[in-house]
Design a protein around this motif. Structure first.
Motif, mmCIF file in Angstrom:
data_model
loop_
_atom_site.group_PDB
_atom_site.id
_atom_site.type_symbol
_atom_site.label_atom_id
_atom_site.label_comp_id
_atom_site.label_asym_id
_atom_site.label_seq_id
_atom_site.Cartn_x
_atom_site.Cartn_y
_atom_site.Cartn_z
ATOM 1 N N ALA A 1 -9.407 -5.360 -4.690
ATOM 2 C CA ALA A 1 -8.118 -5.988 -4.984
ATOM 3 C C ALA A 1 -7.035 -4.941 -5.195
ATOM 4 O O ALA A 1 -5.913 -5.080 -4.696
ATOM 5 C CB ALA A 1 -8.243 -6.880 -6.222
ATOM 6 N N PHE A 2 -7.373 -3.877 -5.930
ATOM 7 C CA PHE A 2 -6.391 -2.814 -6.165
ATOM 8 C C PHE A 2 -6.007 -2.128 -4.861
ATOM 9 O O PHE A 2 -4.841 -1.787 -4.636
ATOM 10 C CB PHE A 2 -6.933 -1.792 -7.155
ATOM 11 C CG PHE A 2 -5.978 -0.673 -7.463
ATOM 12 C CD1 PHE A 2 -4.938 -0.873 -8.355
ATOM 13 C CD2 PHE A 2 -6.110 0.563 -6.854
ATOM 14 C CE1 PHE A 2 -4.038 0.148 -8.642
ATOM 15 C CE2 PHE A 2 -5.217 1.590 -7.131
ATOM 16 C CZ PHE A 2 -4.182 1.383 -8.022
ATOM 17 N N GLY A 3 -6.990 -1.917 -3.980
ATOM 18 C CA GLY A 3 -6.713 -1.300 -2.687
ATOM 19 C C GLY A 3 -5.761 -2.134 -1.848
ATOM 20 O O GLY A 3 -4.842 -1.604 -1.208
ATOM 21 N N ILE A 4 -5.955 -3.457 -1.866
ATOM 22 C CA ILE A 4 -5.085 -4.353 -1.106
ATOM 23 C C ILE A 4 -3.659 -4.301 -1.638
ATOM 24 O O ILE A 4 -2.690 -4.177 -0.880
ATOM 25 C CB ILE A 4 -5.636 -5.792 -1.153
ATOM 26 C CG1 ILE A 4 -6.954 -5.871 -0.408
ATOM 27 C CG2 ILE A 4 -4.623 -6.781 -0.573
ATOM 28 C CD1 ILE A 4 -7.663 -7.199 -0.551
ATOM 29 N N VAL A 5 -3.523 -4.391 -2.952
ATOM 30 C CA VAL A 5 -2.197 -4.348 -3.568
ATOM 31 C C VAL A 5 -1.528 -2.998 -3.320
ATOM 32 O O VAL A 5 -0.316 -2.921 -3.054
ATOM 33 C CB VAL A 5 -2.301 -4.631 -5.082
ATOM 34 C CG1 VAL A 5 -0.997 -4.305 -5.795
ATOM 35 C CG2 VAL A 5 -2.670 -6.092 -5.311
#
Length: 220
Positions: free
Chosen positions: A51-55
């Protein structure tokens, strides 16, 4: 400095409301109820890492992607504001929105993941789209404008902080839910829904103002 602090607090509350770590811990607990402590923590860490990578990608390069399709920041804020306001509206009525909790219906019906699918659970539905869904991406794009690296850095930092809080909520989900209870969860969900609805309307107004739609009206 005051503006930066205000930006940080606004972004933090927006991410906290749309990710709602406490409410999402219910989904997490349902999906990992048959796993051990070590596997549960591994799923939580992997989901939040994805999720952090996507954001991070959308915060840094989202404007380039949107530029390819001719999408403006004003249009994004209008669409994102409507989307986030709708999620908040449904939360105010105690309903799960398919935008922010697409797995809620499945978990409510007692559906369970097959054995050995912890990685799949971590990516879908936890990372995408429960944690990094359309509402989260729209919030990221709205508060991380292109070329303003300080605001972008603050947005990324606030999301990282939310990821840490969410990880703790996932790991201690059983204890949290035991203490809060069903009534407490309902109150928290509705409060987060109210905050999301207000943030969504604010984003919508900002988008309309930036698009110039309000200029002729104000002139009269």
């Amino acid at each position: 400095m005051t503006d930066l602090v205000h930006h940080a607090l606004t972004v933090f509350m927006a991410f906290f409301a749309i990710m709602n770590p406490i409410a999402n811990s219910v989904i997490f607990l349902s999906l990992t109820s048959n796993l051990g402590i070590r596997s549960t923590r591994r799923v939580a860490l992997r989901a939040l890492r994805v999720a952090f990578g996507i954001v991070l990608v959308f915060a840094l390069f989202g404007s380039m992607v949107f530029a390819l399709f001719g999408v403006t920041l004003a249009a994004l804020r209008i669409a994102g504001g409507v989307l986030i306001a709708l999620v908040g509206y449904r939360m105010l009525h105690g309903e799960h929105s398919l935008v922010s909790h697409p797995a809620a219906l499945a978990t409510a019906d007692g559906a369970s993941e097959p054995e050995g699918s912890t990685n799949d659970v971590a990516i879908t539905p936890l990372a995408i789209p429960v944690l990094a869904g359309p509402g989260t991406i729209a919030t990221t794009m709205s508060y991380a404008p292109s070329g303003q690296w300080i605001l972008t850095g603050i947005t990324i930092a606030m999301f990282f902080l939310i990821c840490v809080i969410t990880y703790l909520a996932f790991v201690f989900s059983e204890q949290i839910l035991a203490r809060i209870g069903r009534d407490g969860m309902a109150v928290i969900t509705r409060l987060m829904g109210l905050i999301l609805a207000v943030i969504g309307v604010q984003m919508l107004l900002m988008g309309i103002q930036e698009s110039g739609v309000l200029v002729p009206v104000m002139a009269h």
